[in-house]
Scaffold this motif. Structure first.
Motif, mmCIF file in Angstrom:
data_model
loop_
_atom_site.group_PDB
_atom_site.id
_atom_site.type_symbol
_atom_site.label_atom_id
_atom_site.label_comp_id
_atom_site.label_asym_id
_atom_site.label_seq_id
_atom_site.Cartn_x
_atom_site.Cartn_y
_atom_site.Cartn_z
ATOM 1 N N ASP A 401 7.782 -6.950 -1.768
ATOM 2 C CA ASP A 401 8.362 -6.843 -3.115
ATOM 3 C C ASP A 401 9.607 -5.978 -3.025
ATOM 4 N N ASP A 402 10.676 -6.417 -3.683
ATOM 5 C CA ASP A 402 11.908 -5.633 -3.617
ATOM 6 C C ASP A 402 11.863 -4.449 -4.577
ATOM 7 N N GLU A 423 3.904 -3.060 4.365
ATOM 8 C CA GLU A 423 4.858 -3.255 3.270
ATOM 9 C C GLU A 423 6.209 -3.710 3.773
ATOM 10 N N ALA A 424 6.839 -4.607 3.047
ATOM 11 C CA ALA A 424 8.236 -4.958 3.333
ATOM 12 C C ALA A 424 8.949 -5.077 1.990
ATOM 13 N N GLY A 429 12.701 -8.432 6.018
ATOM 14 C CA GLY A 429 11.800 -7.399 6.546
ATOM 15 C C GLY A 429 10.423 -7.986 6.825
ATOM 16 N N ALA A 430 9.961 -8.851 5.934
ATOM 17 C CA ALA A 430 8.631 -9.447 6.093
ATOM 18 C C ALA A 430 8.592 -10.344 7.326
ATOM 19 N N LEU A 431 9.646 -11.126 7.519
ATOM 20 C CA LEU A 431 9.676 -12.042 8.673
ATOM 21 C C LEU A 431 9.680 -11.246 9.985
ATOM 22 N N LEU A 442 -3.160 -12.010 5.277
ATOM 23 C CA LEU A 442 -2.667 -12.531 4.006
ATOM 24 C C LEU A 442 -1.307 -11.927 3.695
ATOM 25 N N MET A 443 -0.399 -12.753 3.161
ATOM 26 C CA MET A 443 0.882 -12.207 2.703
ATOM 27 C C MET A 443 0.939 -12.366 1.185
#
Ligand SMILES: Nc1ncnc2c1ncn2[C@@H]1O[C@H](COP(=O)(O)OP(=O)(O)O)[C@@H](O)[C@H]1O
Ligand SMILES: [Mg+2]
Length: 516
Positions: A401-402, A423-424, A429-431, A442-443
């Motif tokens: 979440d941004d 957290e990203a 960032g998540a990738l 889970l994402m």
């Protein structure tokens, strides 16, 4: 009887001066159609002694027709009896010809004036129609632009507000667990929770108006939908209003969100009830219709639901503002002014249209247009387990979440549920974390993020790990339909229980689909 004619008189009758001219000859040369009139006039003058005056046609020996004017006076003898008729004749052929020409000219003048007037009035009407059409188009455009601007503003505010509510709700939810045995604090907390729920309902309506609500669009049998809510509609309008359905069978399905269409119909029925405090009738009609060019709809066939009441109707000013958000003529506390704006937003978001027709004392007709589809209802996707999915084992969850405030509250909720959280704050960032090779169960990703949105991230993540369970959280989700992204979604703001329920459901079905 004696008859004497001067040379001039002979000439008038087309007779040569040298020859004798008898009364019989004079009589014979009078035009057949005028003869009786002439004889009557002669007799009349002799009998009464009054002056003789007549115009008649003469037929010349060469066959041509001329006009003759005769004016004569009766001269009486000593005995007082009429003895002689003395007079002059003149050729008035030219004058008659001019008269005829003038009359013709007059007649055609009137005709010509009438024709020209008709042409002018036709042109005037065309001009008026064009002006009216242009005014309508401009009004339409102005209105569309105004709605667009209000929509943008409302959507933006509602979206941000929704995120704030998410943070407040998430934290209150967790705070509850730290308040064991403090009834007063619990009451205060419940008050705060209720406030956030009301706020969430309000932002939901605003998002609906701004065409940004999360819709579940599928082919819906509107006839069945309307029949299915007859009881509800009847109860909502009360017994003093007669509800009548006028539905066409066998129509194609509409591509809509059935729940939202039901809500829209209910809203229209309630408005109709409010407009008919002393009773009346309410007709709900369903048919298939084709848009006209002014409708601003894509061509094709549309399912049209019209809701017509016999209420007090609206004046022009009210009608113009009726779909504006927060416009209400109802007393404080009775209307939110959001009913019609939500319906308008819904119709437009579904590629349809909402129209209102009304006049004071004439009732109101509201029309909802939805695109039709030849698709049938797809039952495969209905496998949603509504039972409690059971307690979930500890999982490793990646939260993307941004918005730091939301990320924090989601992370807190997940940790409180016993999960391990990574957290990203962006798709990139998540990738990176997913690519690092750590096992992730889970994402959970926000949809609306700058750079890469949730759907784009999900697509990229599935390329890295095709079996990765993903949950998209949306407050503003217009996930483009048909984009091939068919992932579980959770609407913001959500409580910890809702989050736990969704996670359990996803992990359960992902375990089920694991090979072996
Ligand atoms: N069926 C109707 N007949 C007459 N007026 C109506 C009707 N529906 C809506 N209106 C007018 O439009 C306004 C806005 O309606 P709506 O958006 O549903 O808000 P609300 O019902 O909360 O006032 C109403 O306050 C009323 O003045
Ligand atoms: Mg209303």
């Amino acid at each position: 009887m004696r008859f004497a004619a001067s040379d001039a008189c002979k000439a008038i009758f087309g007779h040569p001066a040298a020859k004798a001219f008898s009364y019989e000859e004079a009589l014979a040369s009078i035009h057949e159609d005028d003869k009786e009139r002439v004889l009557n006039a002669v007799k009349e003058s002799i009998d009464s002694g009054r002056d003789y005056a007549i115009d008649h046609r003469t037929l010349w020996p060469d066959g041509s027709v001329h006009w003759t004017e005769i004016r004569a006076r009766v001269v009486s003898g000593k005995s007082g009896h009429s003895e002689r008729l003395v007079g002059v004749s003149s050729d008035i052929t030219d004058r008659k010809r001019y008269e005829v020409r003038l009359r013709d000219l007059n007649d055609t003048l009137e005709e010509r004036v009438a024709q020209r007037t008709a042409e002018l009035s036709q042109a005037h009407e065309t001009l008026l129609a064009e002006v009216a059409q242009r005014e309508r188009a401009e009004e339409h455009l102005r209105h569309a632009q105004k709605m667009e601007a209000i929509g943008q503003l409302t959507g933006g505010v509602a979206h941000d507000f929704n995120n704030l509510l998410m943070a407040i709700m998430g934290n209150l939810d967790l705070l509850k667990k730290h308040l064991a045995e403090n009834p007063k604090a619990e009451r205060l907390l419940e008050g705060a929770m209720q406030g956030t729920r009301r706020g969430a309902a309000l932002t939901q309506r605003l998002l609906a108006f701004a065409r940004r609500q999360d819709l579940q669009v599928e082919p819906v049998d509107l006839e069945k939908l309307i029949c299915g809510m007859t009881d509800l509609l009847e109860r909502s309008v009360g017994s003093s209003i007669a509800l009548r359905l006028n539905l066409t069978n066998g129509l194609p399905h509409a591509l809509v969100d059935g729940n939202q269409v039901e809500l829209a119909l209910l809203n229209l029925a309630v408005n109709a009830r409010d407009a008919m405090p002393h009773g009346g009738s309410l007709v709900v009609k369903l048919d298939l219709a084709q848009p006209v060019p002014e409708d601003c709809l894509a061509s094709g066939s549309y399912l049209r639901i019209s809701v017509t009441d016999t209420g007090h109707g609206m004046d022009g000013e009210t009608l113009k503002k009726a779909i504006d958000p927060f416009f209400s003529t109802k007393e404080l506390g009775k209307g939110t002014g959001l009913g019609l704006s939500m319906i308008h937003g819904l119709a437009v978001q579904l590629n349809g249209e909402f129209q209102l027709f009304s006049a004071p004392g004439q009732g109101t007709k509201a029309e909802l247009w939805f695109p039709s589809t030849t698709q049938k209802i797809d039952d495969k996707g209905m496998d949603v387990t509504q039972t409690q999915p059971g307690v979930t084992a500890r999982a490793k969850v990646l939260v993307v979440d941004d918005d730091a405030l939301i990320a924090m509250s989601t992370v807190d909720m997940l940790e409180d549920l016993g999960h391990e959280v990574l957290e990203a704050n962006s798709g990139a960032g998540a990738l990176e974390l997913l690519g690092a090779g750590d096992h992730i169960d889970l994402m959970i990703t926000d949809y609306s993020m700058p750079g890469m949105n949730g759907a784009q991230l999900a697509k990229a993540a599935l390329e890295i790990n095709p079996a990765l369970p993903i949950l998209i959280t949306t407050g503003y989700a217009d996930l483009p339909s048909g984009a091939g992204i068919d992932l579980p979604r959770l609407g913001k703001p959500y409580t910890q229980d809702q989050l736990a329920f969704e996670i359990a459901k996803i992990l359960k079905s992902s375990r089920r689909s694991e090979p072996g």
